[in-house]
Design a protein around this motif. Structure first.
Motif, PDB file in Angstrom:
ATOM      1  N   PHE A 286     -34.275 -37.601 -13.899  1.00  0.00           N
ATOM      2  CA  PHE A 286     -33.135 -37.117 -14.684  1.00  0.00           C
ATOM      3  C   PHE A 286     -31.895 -36.938 -13.821  1.00  0.00           C
ATOM      4  CE2 PHE A 286     -30.546 -33.702 -16.443  1.00  0.00           C
ATOM      5  CZ  PHE A 286     -30.494 -34.013 -17.792  1.00  0.00           C
ATOM      6  N   ASP A 287     -30.755 -37.401 -14.337  1.00  0.00           N
ATOM      7  CA  ASP A 287     -29.482 -36.920 -13.804  1.00  0.00           C
ATOM      8  C   ASP A 287     -28.561 -36.657 -14.983  1.00  0.00           C
ATOM      9  OD1 ASP A 287     -26.978 -38.780 -13.877  1.00  0.00           O
ATOM     10  OD2 ASP A 287     -28.595 -40.164 -13.352  1.00  0.00           O
ATOM     11  N   LEU A 288     -27.752 -35.636 -14.856  1.00  0.00           N
ATOM     12  CA  LEU A 288     -27.018 -35.107 -15.998  1.00  0.00           C
ATOM     13  C   LEU A 288     -25.998 -36.096 -16.546  1.00  0.00           C
ATOM     14  CD1 LEU A 288     -26.903 -32.594 -17.750  1.00  0.00           C
ATOM     15  CD2 LEU A 288     -25.222 -31.622 -16.170  1.00  0.00           C
ATOM     16  N   ILE A 289     -25.442 -36.936 -15.698  1.00  0.00           N
ATOM     17  CA  ILE A 289     -24.456 -37.908 -16.181  1.00  0.00           C
ATOM     18  C   ILE A 289     -25.141 -39.017 -16.973  1.00  0.00           C
ATOM     19  CG2 ILE A 289     -22.717 -39.612 -15.521  1.00  0.00           C
ATOM     20  CD1 ILE A 289     -22.145 -37.884 -13.052  1.00  0.00           C
TER      21      ILE A 289
ATOM     22  N   LEU B  25     -20.201 -32.753 -14.023  1.00  0.00           N
ATOM     23  CA  LEU B  25     -21.586 -33.020 -14.413  1.00  0.00           C
ATOM     24  C   LEU B  25     -22.445 -33.331 -13.190  1.00  0.00           C
ATOM     25  CD1 LEU B  25     -20.974 -35.252 -17.569  1.00  0.00           C
ATOM     26  CD2 LEU B  25     -22.060 -33.004 -17.580  1.00  0.00           C
ATOM     27  N   LEU B  26     -21.881 -34.086 -12.247  1.00  0.00           N
ATOM     28  CA  LEU B  26     -22.613 -34.424 -11.029  1.00  0.00           C
ATOM     29  C   LEU B  26     -22.989 -33.167 -10.256  1.00  0.00           C
ATOM     30  CD1 LEU B  26     -23.481 -36.697  -8.936  1.00  0.00           C
ATOM     31  CD2 LEU B  26     -21.280 -36.231  -7.838  1.00  0.00           C
ATOM     32  N   LEU B  27     -21.997 -32.321  -9.990  1.00  0.00           N
ATOM     33  CA  LEU B  27     -22.238 -31.130  -9.177  1.00  0.00           C
ATOM     34  C   LEU B  27     -23.166 -30.140  -9.871  1.00  0.00           C
ATOM     35  CD1 LEU B  27     -18.678 -30.395  -7.732  1.00  0.00           C
ATOM     36  CD2 LEU B  27     -20.571 -31.622  -6.653  1.00  0.00           C
ATOM     37  N   VAL B  28     -22.887 -29.873 -11.126  1.00  0.00           N
ATOM     38  CA  VAL B  28     -23.699 -28.894 -11.846  1.00  0.00           C
ATOM     39  C   VAL B  28     -25.126 -29.412 -12.030  1.00  0.00           C
ATOM     40  CG1 VAL B  28     -23.968 -27.633 -14.011  1.00  0.00           C
ATOM     41  CG2 VAL B  28     -21.702 -27.865 -12.978  1.00  0.00           C
TER      42      VAL B  28
ATOM     43  N   ARG C  83     -31.056 -31.955  -2.726  1.00  0.00           N
ATOM     44  CA  ARG C  83     -30.201 -31.340  -1.714  1.00  0.00           C
ATOM     45  C   ARG C  83     -29.581 -32.394  -0.795  1.00  0.00           C
ATOM     46  NH1 ARG C  83     -34.770 -27.721   1.568  1.00  0.00           N
ATOM     47  NH2 ARG C  83     -35.829 -29.462   2.608  1.00  0.00           N
ATOM     48  N   GLU C  84     -30.263 -33.519  -0.592  1.00  0.00           N
ATOM     49  CA  GLU C  84     -29.656 -34.609   0.171  1.00  0.00           C
ATOM     50  C   GLU C  84     -28.451 -35.190  -0.575  1.00  0.00           C
ATOM     51  OE1 GLU C  84     -32.607 -37.503   1.076  1.00  0.00           O
ATOM     52  OE2 GLU C  84     -33.659 -36.236   2.537  1.00  0.00           O
ATOM     53  N   LYS C  85     -28.596 -35.357  -1.882  1.00  0.00           N
ATOM     54  CA  LYS C  85     -27.481 -35.868  -2.685  1.00  0.00           C
ATOM     55  C   LYS C  85     -26.320 -34.883  -2.688  1.00  0.00           C
ATOM     56  CE  LYS C  85     -30.340 -38.613  -5.858  1.00  0.00           C
ATOM     57  NZ  LYS C  85     -30.817 -38.738  -7.265  1.00  0.00           N
ATOM     58  N   LEU C  86     -26.632 -33.608  -2.764  1.00  0.00           N
ATOM     59  CA  LEU C  86     -25.570 -32.611  -2.788  1.00  0.00           C
ATOM     60  C   LEU C  86     -24.911 -32.482  -1.416  1.00  0.00           C
ATOM     61  CD1 LEU C  86     -24.437 -31.075  -5.126  1.00  0.00           C
ATOM     62  CD2 LEU C  86     -25.791 -29.112  -4.484  1.00  0.00           C
ATOM     63  N   ALA C  87     -25.651 -32.733  -0.348  1.00  0.00           N
ATOM     64  CA  ALA C  87     -25.055 -32.743   0.990  1.00  0.00           C
ATOM     65  C   ALA C  87     -24.021 -33.864   1.092  1.00  0.00           C
ATOM     66  CB  ALA C  87     -26.138 -32.912   2.051  1.00  0.00           C
TER      67      ALA C  87
ATOM     68  N   GLY D 256     -12.972 -37.632  -4.437  1.00  0.00           N
ATOM     69  CA  GLY D 256     -13.889 -38.067  -3.390  1.00  0.00           C
ATOM     70  C   GLY D 256     -15.318 -38.236  -3.875  1.00  0.00           C
ATOM     71  N   LEU D 257     -15.632 -37.612  -5.003  1.00  0.00           N
ATOM     72  CA  LEU D 257     -16.988 -37.703  -5.549  1.00  0.00           C
ATOM     73  C   LEU D 257     -17.234 -38.984  -6.339  1.00  0.00           C
ATOM     74  CD1 LEU D 257     -17.440 -34.059  -6.917  1.00  0.00           C
ATOM     75  CD2 LEU D 257     -18.398 -35.002  -4.806  1.00  0.00           C
TER      76      LEU D 257
END
Length: 324
Positions: free
Chosen positions: A171-174, A204-207, A241-245, A302-303
């Motif tokens: 799952f990813d929110l987007i 959506l990505l961050l949340v 957490r790797e994606k969020l880093a 940048g995202l």
């Protein structure tokens, strides 16, 4: 019923306050038509006949997935009528937007006036009251993401370890919110099923990643055995957490992202570590809420390289303009 477990999913609404999807469809005809083309709708008829679902149920000692099992909270909408539970649909409006009995008339009532005569102040007060009574509006990204990931990350260890249920969706929110479940037609009066704009996608990505980390950390903390569930929750937390880093590096102007990453690495992904994992998850939750309160995504270009492309969207969104 499985003893020792609630039949509710992680984000299940109060069954006594469920109005049912037909109540929403009275006004939201386009949105209801979009819903009827989704897997969320079809699960009501298809899941009880699904061989894999029935095999899982058999392993768990469940006789009827629609009436007495852990399946109810995530796969169905259940309404309590005069003290009796009735499964009324698949995953529906109130699964995401909250049980509506106390707010459905408030949100649609135009303060006792009409859309043309209600003042801006009255409209703002009306929406504030609807939210206070439990309505989860599209702007409440954290609450919506919690409802999504509360089921797309399976909330019960035994479902996976004993029942053989998958531990969750990829799952990813987007990708999932912009695919077949997209029903963003209200503001165009049914003319367009609008895709989220760039700023919304960044949020959506961050949340989505933040809530995925929070949910996985809590799941690891609750896990009791070194089996599939614990291992897959740890892998899920690690990937998120790797994606969020990467997002933290791409958007240094949002220091809360780096703080979430720091919190996500602050507790070992291991059994018998619930206290530390819960504290980390609580911290992540606070930072996600802070992001939703401080930012709207407009300055986070940048995202954009991290945003899933349309060809990854889950299913085909329904075109607006036609009601079935």
């Amino acid at each position: 019923m499985l003893m020792g477990f609630a039949a509710y999913g992680a984000g299940s609404p109060d069954r006594a306050k469920i109005s049912g999807p037909n109540a929403c469809a009275e006004c939201h005809k386009q949105e209801a038509a979009a819903w009827k083309a989704t897997h969320h709708f079809k699960t009501f008829q298809e899941m009880p006949r699904n061989a894999e679902a029935n095999a899982i149920a058999q392993r768990l000692g469940v006789r009827r997935v629609k009436s007495e099992s852990l399946c109810l909270g995530c796969h169905f909408t259940v309404q309590n009528k005069s003290g009796v539970d009735e499964t009324v649909s698949g995953i529906s409006c109130e699964s995401c937007h909250g049980a509506s009995a106390e707010w459905i008339k408030v949100h649609s009532g135009y303060s006792g006036k009409t859309a043309q005569t209600e003042s801006k102040q009255e409209s703002e007060a009306r929406w504030k009251l609807a939210e206070a009574k439990g309505m989860i509006r599209p702007r409440a990204l954290y609450q919506l993401a919690k409802n999504c990931l509360g089921c797309h990350v399976v909330p019960h260890e035994e479902l996976v370890n004993k029942g053989g249920h998958r531990s969750g969706s990829a799952f990813d929110l987007i990708s999932w919110s912009q695919g077949e479940v997209r029903h963003n037609t209200w503001h165009s009066k049914g003319k367009v099923n609008e895709v989220a704009d760039a700023a919304r996608k960044r949020m959506l990505l961050l949340v989505g990643l933040g809530v995925e980390i929070e949910t996985a950390l809590r799941a690891i903390g609750r896990a009791t055995t070194r089996k599939v569930y614990a291992f897959e929750m740890a892998s899920r937390a690690d990937r998120a957490r790797e994606k969020l880093a990467a997002a933290a590096k791409a958007a240094p102007e949002v220091p809360e992202i780096a703080k979430i990453v720091e919190l996500a690495y602050s507790a070992g992904l291991m059994l018998n570590n619930e206290r530390a994992l819960t504290a980390a998850a609580d911290g992540v939750s606070k930072e996600i809420l802070r992001i939703t309160q401080k930012y709207d995504g407009a300055t986070m270009s940048g995202l954009d390289s991290l945003i899933p492309k349309p060809d990854t969207f889950k299913g085909k969104p329904r075109q607006a303009g036609v009601t079935d």
